[in-house]
Design an enzyme around this catalytic site. Structure first.
Site, PDB file in Angstrom:
ATOM      1  N   ASP A 159       0.983  -1.176  -0.024  1.00 14.82           N
ATOM      2  CA  ASP A 159      -0.094  -0.030   0.072  1.00 14.82           C
ATOM      3  C   ASP A 159       0.961   1.076  -0.121  1.00 14.82           C
ATOM      4  O   ASP A 159       0.510   2.346  -0.711  1.00 14.82           O
ATOM      5  CB  ASP A 159      -1.086   0.041   1.159  1.00 14.82           C
ATOM      6  CG  ASP A 159      -1.950  -1.263   1.385  1.00 14.82           C
ATOM      7  OD1 ASP A 159      -2.536  -1.678   0.370  1.00 14.82           O
ATOM      8  OD2 ASP A 159      -1.496  -1.862   2.269  1.00 14.82           O
ATOM      9  N   HIS A 187      -4.388  -3.362   6.414  1.00 12.62           N
ATOM     10  CA  HIS A 187      -4.292  -3.728   4.935  1.00 12.62           C
ATOM     11  C   HIS A 187      -5.535  -3.936   4.506  1.00 12.62           C
ATOM     12  O   HIS A 187      -5.935  -5.171   4.598  1.00 12.62           O
ATOM     13  CB  HIS A 187      -3.209  -4.615   4.816  1.00 12.62           C
ATOM     14  CG  HIS A 187      -3.372  -5.295   3.392  1.00 12.62           C
ATOM     15  ND1 HIS A 187      -2.836  -4.279   2.260  1.00 12.62           N
ATOM     16  CD2 HIS A 187      -3.731  -6.256   2.646  1.00 12.62           C
ATOM     17  CE1 HIS A 187      -3.308  -5.116   1.127  1.00 12.62           C
ATOM     18  NE2 HIS A 187      -3.713  -6.205   1.423  1.00 12.62           N
TER      19      HIS A 187
END
Ligand code: NAX
Length: 306
Positions: A159, A187
């Site tokens: 990410d 996440h």
């Protein structure tokens, strides 16, 4: 010459595994002078495919690769490993309740945690990639109480790297000149990509990303949702989920952890006591969660140095 390090990859016959093991064997994860022995674990239905991956590793004749253990036996897989990258697991599928995914992963991660605790090298560093990554990391930590909490982490680096990529595309600058984004939270689609400390190296010095982009609406809106939903966009385009970017980010995570970060801030999911933590140099700075989750299962952080 250095002693080889043993690196476990679970779910090694899968997509991410196939992208990840050659990176490890080439020294991308632990350095170009670090010999490695790869331990690859998968489940019996994937044993033949796993053996095929082993054959390809032999065929690629990697100079740093000093051995390959390909097995469906969790104890054999975990024995002596210095680094464990947990990619195998049971992701949530359409129509499944969250609790069903949990119970499947509890049994998988319980067995793997016990094997790591009993058989891994002392100070083994664990990275959980398999989703739900934060939860699986917590399960692993709970069932391996003698492994220090700080050694159990999960992947939010993908990410983080996606956020760097979006800024670099938007500003048409090199991605290596962008730094200090932070990923807060799980996440998952509730993560918060934070650019408030992010800078870009320019010919006239480092400039804040907010100043260069000069479009708070984009930074507070589309940028965030693009990073949050990038995984779904990759699935839509490729019909498979992210694999090469996940594998590369897993290498970044371990490399920065073992060899020291190449950039000032990198993001990783770590265990915390309910605060969001942001680790700058050696200082732990707790930052209260800006949004409403207080569950005991999901933590993330960014770090400067650990
Ligand atoms: P694949 O389905 O291609 O591979 C998974 C492999 O794990 C399979 O070979 C399967 O046989 C094996 N496996 C299942 N149960 C196992 C067990 N008990 N022990 C050992 N191996 C087992 O999935 P892939 O695309 O490689 O993704 C792997 C995991 O990464 C998924 O859970 C996925 O959701 C997760 N991801 C996490 C990301 C992150 O940033 N944290 C991003 C990428 C990815 O989506």
């Amino acid at each position: 010459a250095k002693e080889p390090m043993r690196v476990l990859v679970t779910g090694a016959a899968g997509q991410i595994g196939y992208a990840l093991v050659p990176m490890i064997a080439r020294g991308v994860m632990l350095g170009a002078d670090q010999p490695v022995i790869l331990h690859m674990l998968d489940i019996p239905p994937a044993a033949e495919a796993l053996n095929g991956v082993k054959m390809e590793l032999v065929d690629a004749a990697f100079p740093l690769l000093k051995g390959v253990v390909a097995t469906t036996d969790v104890v054999e897989a975990c024995t002596g490993v210095n680094v464990a990258v947990m990619v195998g697991g049971f992701p949530r599928k359409e129509g499944m309740e969250r609790k069903d995914v949990m119970s499947k992963n509890v049994s998988i991660y319980k067995a793997q945690a016990s094997a790591l605790e009993a058989h891994a090298a002392p100070n083994c560093k664990v990275l959980v990639v398999a989703n739900p990554a934060n939860t699986n990391a917590l399960i692993l930590k709970e069932f391996a109480p003698s492994i220090p909490e700080k050694n159990v982490t999960c992947l939010t680096r993908l990410d983080h790297n996606r956020a760097l990529g979006q800024i670099s595309e938007r500003l048409s600058v090199q991605v290596c000149d962008v730094k200090n984004v932070i990923i807060w939270g799980n996440h998952s689609s509730t993560q918060y990509p934070d650019v408030n400390h992010a800078t870009v190296k320019t010919s006239s010095g480092e400039k804040p990303v907010r100043e260069l982009v000069a479009d708070d609406a984009w930074l507070n809106g589309e940028f965030i949702t693009t990073v949050q939903q990038r995984g779904a966009a990759i699935i839509k385009a490729r019909k498979f989920s992210s694999a090469l970017s996940a594998a590369s980010s897993a290498c970044d995570h371990i490399r920065d952890w073992v060899l020291g970060p190449l950039r000032d801030i990198c993001s990783m999911g770590v265990y915390s006591d309910g605060h969001m933590v942001c680790c700058w140099t050696d200082l732990l700075v707790p930052v209260h969660a800006a949004w409403g989750w207080k569950s005991s299962v999901s933590r993330s952080t960014s770090l400067k140095k650990r």
